[in-house]
Design a protein around this motif. Structure first.
Motif, mmCIF file in Angstrom:
data_model
loop_
_atom_site.group_PDB
_atom_site.id
_atom_site.type_symbol
_atom_site.label_atom_id
_atom_site.label_comp_id
_atom_site.label_asym_id
_atom_site.label_seq_id
_atom_site.Cartn_x
_atom_site.Cartn_y
_atom_site.Cartn_z
ATOM 1 N N GLY A 76 0.820 -1.204 0.000
ATOM 2 C CA GLY A 76 0.000 0.000 0.000
ATOM 3 C C GLY A 76 0.847 1.244 0.000
ATOM 4 N N PHE A 77 1.879 1.301 -0.825
ATOM 5 C CA PHE A 77 2.805 2.435 -0.868
ATOM 6 C C PHE A 77 2.328 3.415 -1.930
ATOM 7 N N VAL A 78 1.985 4.600 -1.514
ATOM 8 C CA VAL A 78 1.559 5.647 -2.445
ATOM 9 C C VAL A 78 2.276 6.930 -2.089
ATOM 10 N N SER A 79 2.448 7.778 -3.065
ATOM 11 C CA SER A 79 3.098 9.058 -2.853
ATOM 12 C C SER A 79 2.059 10.116 -2.501
ATOM 13 N N GLU A 80 2.464 11.109 -1.757
ATOM 14 C CA GLU A 80 1.547 12.159 -1.361
ATOM 15 C C GLU A 80 1.121 13.020 -2.538
ATOM 16 N N GLU A 81 1.986 13.140 -3.525
ATOM 17 C CA GLU A 81 1.699 14.025 -4.638
ATOM 18 C C GLU A 81 1.021 13.303 -5.801
ATOM 19 N N SER A 82 1.416 12.060 -6.055
ATOM 20 C CA SER A 82 0.911 11.338 -7.226
ATOM 21 C C SER A 82 -0.057 10.235 -6.841
ATOM 22 N N ALA A 83 -0.849 10.396 -5.788
ATOM 23 C CA ALA A 83 -1.784 9.380 -5.326
ATOM 24 C C ALA A 83 -3.191 9.762 -5.773
ATOM 25 N N SER A 84 -3.853 8.836 -6.448
ATOM 26 C CA SER A 84 -5.228 9.047 -6.866
ATOM 27 C C SER A 84 -6.171 8.500 -5.797
ATOM 28 N N ALA A 85 -7.471 8.719 -6.007
ATOM 29 C CA ALA A 85 -8.457 8.225 -5.042
ATOM 30 C C ALA A 85 -8.456 6.706 -5.000
ATOM 31 N N LYS A 86 -8.239 6.073 -6.161
ATOM 32 C CA LYS A 86 -8.206 4.621 -6.209
ATOM 33 C C LYS A 86 -6.995 4.086 -5.454
ATOM 34 N N ASP A 87 -5.832 4.725 -5.631
ATOM 35 C CA ASP A 87 -4.626 4.288 -4.924
ATOM 36 C C ASP A 87 -4.790 4.414 -3.416
ATOM 37 N N LEU A 88 -5.387 5.526 -2.978
ATOM 38 C CA LEU A 88 -5.613 5.710 -1.547
ATOM 39 C C LEU A 88 -6.589 4.671 -1.002
ATOM 40 N N HIS A 89 -7.603 4.337 -1.804
ATOM 41 C CA HIS A 89 -8.571 3.326 -1.374
ATOM 42 C C HIS A 89 -7.903 1.969 -1.227
ATOM 43 N N VAL A 90 -7.050 1.618 -2.198
ATOM 44 C CA VAL A 90 -6.328 0.342 -2.131
ATOM 45 C C VAL A 90 -5.379 0.318 -0.940
ATOM 46 N N ALA A 91 -4.660 1.436 -0.715
ATOM 47 C CA ALA A 91 -3.717 1.497 0.408
ATOM 48 C C ALA A 91 -4.427 1.374 1.739
ATOM 49 N N ALA A 92 -5.603 2.004 1.871
ATOM 50 C CA ALA A 92 -6.353 1.913 3.129
ATOM 51 C C ALA A 92 -6.846 0.485 3.370
ATOM 52 N N THR A 93 -7.289 -0.182 2.306
ATOM 53 C CA THR A 93 -7.767 -1.565 2.450
ATOM 54 C C THR A 93 -6.640 -2.496 2.866
ATOM 55 N N ILE A 94 -5.477 -2.311 2.254
ATOM 56 C CA ILE A 94 -4.330 -3.165 2.590
ATOM 57 C C ILE A 94 -3.864 -2.897 4.015
ATOM 58 N N ALA A 95 -3.868 -1.633 4.442
ATOM 59 C CA ALA A 95 -3.439 -1.292 5.799
ATOM 60 C C ALA A 95 -4.372 -1.903 6.840
ATOM 61 N N LYS A 96 -5.675 -1.898 6.561
ATOM 62 C CA LYS A 96 -6.619 -2.480 7.510
ATOM 63 C C LYS A 96 -6.541 -4.006 7.529
ATOM 64 N N SER A 97 -6.093 -4.589 6.439
ATOM 65 C CA SER A 97 -5.992 -6.047 6.367
ATOM 66 C C SER A 97 -4.647 -6.570 6.844
ATOM 67 N N SER A 98 -3.788 -5.697 7.364
ATOM 68 C CA SER A 98 -2.448 -6.105 7.798
ATOM 69 C C SER A 98 -2.432 -6.525 9.256
ATOM 70 N N THR A 99 -3.507 -7.144 9.723
ATOM 71 C CA THR A 99 -3.586 -7.633 11.100
ATOM 72 C C THR A 99 -3.579 -9.153 11.098
ATOM 73 N N ALA A 100 -3.531 -9.724 12.303
ATOM 74 C CA ALA A 100 -3.497 -11.178 12.404
ATOM 75 C C ALA A 100 -4.787 -11.815 11.903
ATOM 76 N N SER A 101 -5.906 -11.096 12.027
ATOM 77 C CA SER A 101 -7.198 -11.620 11.574
ATOM 78 C C SER A 101 -7.550 -11.161 10.171
ATOM 79 N N VAL A 102 -6.579 -10.561 9.444
ATOM 80 C CA VAL A 102 -6.776 -10.066 8.077
ATOM 81 C C VAL A 102 -7.954 -9.091 8.039
ATOM 82 N N GLY A 103 -8.024 -8.202 9.028
ATOM 83 C CA GLY A 103 -9.030 -7.151 9.033
ATOM 84 C C GLY A 103 -10.429 -7.593 9.383
ATOM 85 N N LYS A 104 -10.583 -8.794 9.954
ATOM 86 C CA LYS A 104 -11.925 -9.295 10.253
ATOM 87 C C LYS A 104 -12.585 -8.497 11.372
#
Length: 343
Positions: A202-230
């Motif tokens: 979920g690596f995105v740049s502050e300047e070249s990040a689109s809404a889709k990239d931010l959405h993907v990064a947020a989903t991956i960050a929330k799923s980076s737990t032991a329960s895979v975001g459950k």
């Protein structure tokens, strides 16, 4: 006559240095010209070896090398740049290898793209002329860093930023970000070459990040737990990014396969045998302590056993052979008596 003998002796001594190229062996040696190797199956001469080891081994080596050179000169030769070259045949002896053969290096994405587009790698110039500094500047290395530091001694702050923004620190951060991005690309190339699955980043740049990239990064960050975001809470009207599943977030996660009944039976029998064959560990000291404690508790419960052992009860009366002493004329007002009664 003495002079003639000296000349003949000197000539004979000189001829000893140049031995004949014809070598005779009791058994024929095996020559592999592809590996430039020779195998001599003949036995050693024990008497000659015992007399002079170094001289015997030197003569044996010279003979085998002479046979190898004779085999090379029998090959087809040609002249190349004033040199005579012989073309070696294919090797006939299979040599063992300590390691496996090196595999060809897997090309990176850029190398594949350059090959498809016909882009050729051009050697980078070591130095280029800088009009602003008025001198030749290195294109890479610490000399280039010094030139950039000398060139960018002052940086202008854009109007859309805070006037107190540290542009030098911002430039340093951007460079660190580029280095990290290149490192991630390098690690992905290594993983792809070794056929290893890696999770999506979920690596995105502050300047070249689109809404889709931010959405993907947020989903991956929330799923980076032991329960895979459950058990992660969701915001109102929040949806998961499309195209991201559990298999992409966790490499190697696959559906559970059904086990063959025969295989399951053998596994259960193996577990039962392991349990039955397991011998318990006996601690002798601990067993003796437990036995002593049980015996002590049994004696405390049984009063007859106490009497035998000589133990006394707390409420047992104490008898003595001595006569109790009287009051010796002292009155005891607590007993309520007024004294001795007169008759």
């Amino acid at each position: 006559m003495d002079i003639v003998k000296e000349v003949l002796a000197k000539q004979a001594k000189d001829l000893e240095k140049y031995k004949t190229i014809n070598v005779e062996k009791h058994e024929e040696v095996k020559v592999d010209l592809g590996h430039l190797m020779i195998s001599d199956p003949n036995n050693f001469d024990e008497n000659a070896l015992r007399d002079n080891v170094e001289q015997y081994l030197l003569n044996l080596t010279r003979e085998n090398v002479q046979l190898l050179v004779n085999g090379i000169w029998e090959l087809q030769t040609e002249r190349l740049d004033e040199h005579i070259v012989a073309k070696l045949p294919k090797a006939s002896f299979a040599l063992p290898r300590a390691r496996k053969l090196p595999q060809p290096k897997v090309p990176t994405k850029w190398e594949q793209f350059a090959k498809a587009k016909g882009i050729k790698k051009r050697q980078k110039d070591k130095k280029v002329w800088d009009e602003e500094l008025g001198k030749w500047v290195a294109t890479y290395g610490f000399q280039r860093f010094k030139a950039e530091k000398e060139k960018d001694w002052v940086l202008e702050v854009p109007q859309n930023l805070d006037p107190m923004t540290d542009m030098f620190q911002k430039k340093k951060d951007l460079k660190s970000e580029r280095v990290a991005k290149n490192e991630i690309a390098r690690m992905k190339n290594i993983a792809r070459a070794q056929k290893v699955q890696v999770p999506r980043a979920g690596f995105v740049s502050e300047e070249s990040a689109s809404a889709k990239d931010l959405h993907v990064a947020a989903t991956i960050a929330k799923s980076s737990t032991a329960s895979v975001g459950k058990f992660q809470e969701k915001l109102p009207k929040e949806k998961d990014a499309r195209g991201i599943g559990v298999r992409e977030l966790i490499p190697g996660s696959k559906r559970k396969r059904t086990i063959d009944p025969s295989q399951e039976k053998s596994q259960q029998i193996e577990v039962v045998q392991r349990i039955l064959n397991k011998r318990p560990k006996i601690d002798v000291d601990k067993a003796v302590q437990i036995q002593k404690r049980e015996a002590r508790e049994e004696r405390e419960k049984n009063p007859i056993e106490k009497k035998r052992t000589g133990s006394k009860s707390k409420h047992a009366k104490k008898f003595s052979s001595k006569k109790p002493k009287g009051a010796m004329g002292n009155r005891k007002p607590k007993k309520g008596g007024a004294g001795r009664k007169r008759r």
